[in-house]
Design an enzyme around this catalytic site. Structure first.
Site, PDB file in Angstrom:
ATOM      1  N   GLU A  31       0.832  -1.215   0.000  1.00 39.25           N
ATOM      2  CA  GLU A  31       0.000   0.000   0.000  1.00 39.25           C
ATOM      3  C   GLU A  31       0.865   1.262   0.000  1.00 39.25           C
ATOM      4  OE1 GLU A  31      -1.535   2.013   3.233  1.00 39.25           O
ATOM      5  OE2 GLU A  31      -1.089   0.455   4.713  1.00 39.25           O
ATOM      6  N   LYS A 165      -3.608  -1.395  15.875  1.00 38.34           N
ATOM      7  CA  LYS A 165      -3.087  -0.522  16.943  1.00 38.34           C
ATOM      8  C   LYS A 165      -4.134  -0.250  17.986  1.00 38.34           C
ATOM      9  CE  LYS A 165      -0.022   2.489  14.617  1.00 38.34           C
ATOM     10  NZ  LYS A 165      -0.539   2.087  13.296  1.00 38.34           N
TER      11      LYS A 165
HETATM   12  N1  PSU Z   1      -2.541   1.936  10.531  1.00 39.90           N
HETATM   13  C1  PSU Z   1      -1.208   2.041  10.608  1.00 39.90           C
HETATM   14  N2  PSU Z   1      -0.508   2.667   9.629  1.00 39.90           N
HETATM   15  C2  PSU Z   1      -1.144   3.195   8.554  1.00 39.90           C
HETATM   16  C3  PSU Z   1      -2.572   3.058   8.466  1.00 39.90           C
HETATM   17  C4  PSU Z   1      -3.218   2.418   9.460  1.00 39.90           C
HETATM   18  O1  PSU Z   1      -0.631   1.566  11.553  1.00 39.90           O
HETATM   19  O2  PSU Z   1      -0.483   3.766   7.671  1.00 39.90           O
HETATM   20  C5  PSU Z   1      -3.274   3.571   7.257  1.00 39.90           C
HETATM   21  C6  PSU Z   1      -3.597   2.388   6.314  1.00 39.90           C
HETATM   22  O3  PSU Z   1      -3.455   2.827   4.981  1.00 39.90           O
HETATM   23  C7  PSU Z   1      -5.051   2.110   6.617  1.00 39.90           C
HETATM   24  C8  PSU Z   1      -5.552   3.501   6.891  1.00 39.90           C
HETATM   25  O4  PSU Z   1      -5.743   1.484   5.573  1.00 39.90           O
HETATM   26  O5  PSU Z   1      -4.519   4.131   7.628  1.00 39.90           O
HETATM   27  C9  PSU Z   1      -6.850   3.502   7.657  1.00 39.90           C
HETATM   28  O6  PSU Z   1      -7.339   4.794   7.680  1.00 39.90           O
HETATM   29  P1  PSU Z   1      -8.847   5.053   8.186  1.00 39.90           P
HETATM   30  O7  PSU Z   1      -8.825   4.705   9.642  1.00 39.90           O
HETATM   31  O8  PSU Z   1      -9.080   6.514   7.918  1.00 39.90           O
HETATM   32  O9  PSU Z   1      -9.720   4.150   7.370  1.00 39.90           O
END
Ligand code: PSU
Ligand code: MN
Length: 310
Positions: A31, A165
């Site tokens: 990603e 996390k």
């Molecule tokens: N968690 C992490 N590092 C990240 C992300 C999540 O530890 O970089 C990023 C990933 O791309 C994940 C996104 O898909 O954040 C989720 O964002 P949201 O909670 O806005 O859907």
């Protein structure tokens, strides 16, 4: 049996990825939100290049996925990685953002959800990331639940992460994944890991100890017509772990600041990641990079094992 689907015509594949998919060779999707919104420059681009090398060393072709000038790209050059890492105007693109970013010919870094979908449209079945999005704490009032979860419920890609996390509600995230029919596998662990830490206080719903068994799960799920992904939770290596109580205090502080500043929606996760790096004096960044390396090794091995059964 070889399952070589023709990649969707709106995608631009690098020559290397196109050749690998045509030949049925192992490919690992990566990603890009983690590059543009997950880590500071220049460590982000160094990490992206290094992780591609780890996938190659593991016998698979890396395919980092992003949208550049409105074109969904599967497999990026070094220069394209640099743009994502350093260009000020790269949007965080989840599933709902894809049509807008394409139509406006903008740059977008894809989240787990959007990367999964583009990977599947290209014919890639194994994807490596750092951490999944999930159900945010307080979601009972904010409704803040990542589209990563619903995407895992419907798109046929195996996703290697280091768990979820504790900026999220891990228990509710696991419950949601169960509702969505997503197998959540602890790789070599009975406990579901929480990204920076090998522990979370939650059991992994199932445990697998070899990539051959993971590939057999993928085969079984999709042969049965059970649409959707598999979440493979690979704990951070012991030497790189930050103990849950140490990181927990920093996460609480960052969450408090997030509330005070009125940060919400898609800006929450990037804010928290950046703030935790600051509060930990950079230690969380080292842990983040270490766990992505480890996930890349596992993902490459899984792509090779998948090649044996697909
Ligand atoms: N968690 C992490 N590092 C990240 C992300 C999540 O530890 O970089 C990023 C990933 O791309 C994940 C996104 O898909 O954040 C989720 O964002 P949201 O909670 O806005 O859907
Ligand atoms: Mn959200």
């Amino acid at each position: 049996m070889t399952t070589t689907a023709t990649p969707h015509s709106m995608l631009a594949l690098s020559d290397e990825v196109a050749a690998a998919l045509r030949d049925g060779a192992p490919v690992v999707a990566l990603e890009s939100t983690i590059i543009s919104h997950g880590m500071p420059y220049p460590r982000n681009v160094e990490m992206a290049v290094e992780v591609e090398g780890i996938v190659r060393d593991g016998g698979a072709v890396p395919a980092t996925i992003a949208v550049l000038d409105g074109v969904p790209r599967i497999g990026l050059s070094r220069d394209e990685l640099e743009v994502l890492a350093s260009h000020g105007d790269v949007a965080k693109v989840s599933l709902r953002d894809l049509p807008y970013i394409i139509a406006t010919r903008a740059h977008g870094a894809t989240t787990v959800a959007a990367t999964m979908r583009l990977a599947a449209l290209a014919g890639i079945r194994v994807f490596v990331t750092g951490g999944l999005g999930g159900v945010h704490r307080g979601a009972e009032t904010t409704f803040d639940i990542s589209a990563d979860l619903t995407e895992l419920g419907q798109t046929d890609v195996a996703v290697v992460s280091a768990g979820v996390k504790s900026i999220l509600d891990i228990g509710l995230t696991l419950e949601s994944l169960e509702t969505l029919g997503v197998p959540v596998v602890g790789f070599g662990t009975n406990e579901f890991p929480s990204f920076y830490s090998r522990t979370s206080g939650h059991r992994a719903p199932m445990r697998v100890d070899s990539v051959e068994q993971l590939a057999a799960m993928m085969r079984a799920k999709w042969d049965l017509g059970l649409a959707g992904g598999i979440s493979i939770a690979n704990p951070v290596p012991v030497d790189d772990e930050i103990p849950a109580d140490v990181i927990g205090a920093l996460i609480e502080q960052a969450l408090g600041e997030c509330g005070q500043r009125g940060i919400h929606g898609k800006d929450i996760t990037p804010f928290l990641l950046g703030r935790i790096v600051e509060l930990s004096g950079g230690r969380s960044l080292e842990t983040n990079i270490a766990l992505v390396r480890s996930n890349a090794r596992l993902g490459a091995a899984l792509a090779v094992a998948w090649g044996q059964v697909s």
